[in-house]
Structures are given as C-alpha cells and as structure tokens.
Design a protein around this motif. Structure first.
Motif, PDB file in Angstrom:
ATOM      1  N   ARG A   1     108.133 -33.280 157.268  1.00 21.19           N
ATOM      2  CA  ARG A   1     107.518 -32.100 157.333  1.00 21.19           C
ATOM      3  C   ARG A   1     106.832 -31.756 158.797  1.00 21.19           C
ATOM      4  O   ARG A   1     106.443 -30.460 159.127  1.00 21.19           O
ATOM      5  CB  ARG A   1     106.383 -32.015 156.285  1.00 21.19           C
ATOM      6  CG  ARG A   1     105.166 -32.870 156.560  1.00 21.19           C
ATOM      7  CD  ARG A   1     104.074 -32.960 155.449  1.00 21.19           C
ATOM      8  NE  ARG A   1     103.142 -34.066 155.547  1.00 21.19           N
ATOM      9  CZ  ARG A   1     103.434 -35.327 155.535  1.00 21.19           C
ATOM     10  NH1 ARG A   1     104.403 -35.681 154.543  1.00 21.19           N
ATOM     11  NH2 ARG A   1     102.225 -36.287 155.482  1.00 21.19           N
ATOM     12  N   ALA A   2     106.625 -32.800 159.612  1.00 23.33           N
ATOM     13  CA  ALA A   2     106.224 -32.539 160.809  1.00 23.33           C
ATOM     14  C   ALA A   2     107.132 -32.421 161.934  1.00 23.33           C
ATOM     15  O   ALA A   2     107.040 -31.912 162.892  1.00 23.33           O
ATOM     16  CB  ALA A   2     105.237 -33.857 161.298  1.00 23.33           C
TER      17      ALA A   2
ATOM     18  N   GLN B   1     110.119 -30.003 163.377  1.00 23.51           N
ATOM     19  CA  GLN B   1     110.581 -28.702 163.629  1.00 23.51           C
ATOM     20  C   GLN B   1     111.926 -28.635 163.784  1.00 23.51           C
ATOM     21  O   GLN B   1     112.579 -27.671 163.170  1.00 23.51           O
ATOM     22  CB  GLN B   1     109.737 -28.165 164.738  1.00 23.51           C
ATOM     23  CG  GLN B   1     109.894 -26.613 164.940  1.00 23.51           C
ATOM     24  CD  GLN B   1     109.354 -25.967 166.007  1.00 23.51           C
ATOM     25  OE1 GLN B   1     108.655 -26.559 166.953  1.00 23.51           O
ATOM     26  NE2 GLN B   1     109.194 -24.796 165.945  1.00 23.51           N
TER      27      GLN B   1
ATOM     28  N   THR C   1     108.405 -32.045 167.197  1.00 28.26           N
ATOM     29  CA  THR C   1     107.481 -31.959 165.939  1.00 28.26           C
ATOM     30  C   THR C   1     106.855 -30.440 166.018  1.00 28.26           C
ATOM     31  O   THR C   1     107.008 -29.751 166.959  1.00 28.26           O
ATOM     32  CB  THR C   1     106.384 -32.928 165.957  1.00 28.26           C
ATOM     33  OG1 THR C   1     105.590 -32.970 167.185  1.00 28.26           O
ATOM     34  CG2 THR C   1     106.917 -34.365 165.843  1.00 28.26           C
ATOM     35  N   GLN C   2     106.040 -30.358 164.958  1.00 31.62           N
ATOM     36  CA  GLN C   2     105.228 -28.905 164.832  1.00 31.62           C
ATOM     37  C   GLN C   2     104.271 -28.751 166.251  1.00 31.62           C
ATOM     38  O   GLN C   2     104.283 -27.581 166.618  1.00 31.62           O
ATOM     39  CB  GLN C   2     104.557 -28.860 163.588  1.00 31.62           C
ATOM     40  CG  GLN C   2     105.359 -28.924 162.508  1.00 31.62           C
ATOM     41  CD  GLN C   2     106.097 -27.710 162.185  1.00 31.62           C
ATOM     42  OE1 GLN C   2     106.294 -26.779 162.557  1.00 31.62           O
ATOM     43  NE2 GLN C   2     107.307 -28.008 161.543  1.00 31.62           N
ATOM     44  N   ASN C   3     103.806 -29.747 166.682  1.00 36.77           N
ATOM     45  CA  ASN C   3     102.729 -29.744 167.885  1.00 36.77           C
ATOM     46  C   ASN C   3     103.588 -29.686 169.297  1.00 36.77           C
ATOM     47  O   ASN C   3     103.149 -30.282 170.208  1.00 36.77           O
ATOM     48  CB  ASN C   3     101.755 -30.705 167.639  1.00 36.77           C
ATOM     49  CG  ASN C   3     102.276 -31.964 168.040  1.00 36.77           C
ATOM     50  OD1 ASN C   3     103.298 -32.400 167.788  1.00 36.77           O
ATOM     51  ND2 ASN C   3     101.302 -32.826 167.766  1.00 36.77           N
TER      52      ASN C   3
END
Length: 93
Positions: free
Chosen positions: A43-44, A46, A64-66
């Motif tokens: 889920r982390a 992207q 990742t998302q960040n």
C-alpha cells in the motif's frame, strides 16, 4: 612531431567522447548498489521500475507514496509479490 592541427583535432575528439560518455553513464539514482532487505508494505508503493542493463547489479526501484526511492533485489520473493500486486492494482484502475 605531430602537427598542431592534428593535436587540436585529437583534443576536440577526446572532449566530445568524454562528454558523450558522461551523458550515458548510470549514476546512483539509476542503479542499485545496496538492497533494502525488509518487505515494504504494498500500500506504500506508488510505482516501480527495473534498473537498466548497464547497471552492475539488477534491481527494482520502488517509489513510495512519500516519493522515497527504495532499491530491492528482484530475486526476493517479497519483491516479486509486490511487483505483481502493483501491476494488478494498475490494471484494475
């Protein structure tokens, strides 16, 4: 003795070759030199990309998302599973 025009030509050729090699080199942002060993929650993640064949080691770069970029060994089972799940998520959207 080599004439001046020949020396200038060799110097220009050398500079051009150096410039061309510098533009095609793969740096740390394109290749993996160390691998993250622990599984990353899917889920982390992207997106992911495979490293170039020009790199000394093959690897997968997860973004990742960040916006962190994490290198992983494509031979690890968790890496293959994460790739499959990210692909499936992209396909389902």
């Amino acid at each position: 003795m080599i004439s001046r025009p020949v020396l200038i030509l060799l110097l220009v050729f050398g500079c051009l070759q150096y410039y061309a090699m510098g533009n095609t080199a793969k740096g740390p942002e394109d290749c993996c030199f160390k691998f993250f060993l622990k599984p990353i929650p899917v889920r982390a993640i992207q997106k992911y990309e495979n490293t170039s064949n020009d790199c000394p080691k093959s690897g997968v770069i997860f973004t990742t998302q960040n916006s962190s970029r994490i290198c992983a060994d494509p031979g690890f089972k968790w890496v293959q599973r994460a790739i499959d799940l990210v692909d499936q998520r992209m396909y389902d959207n």
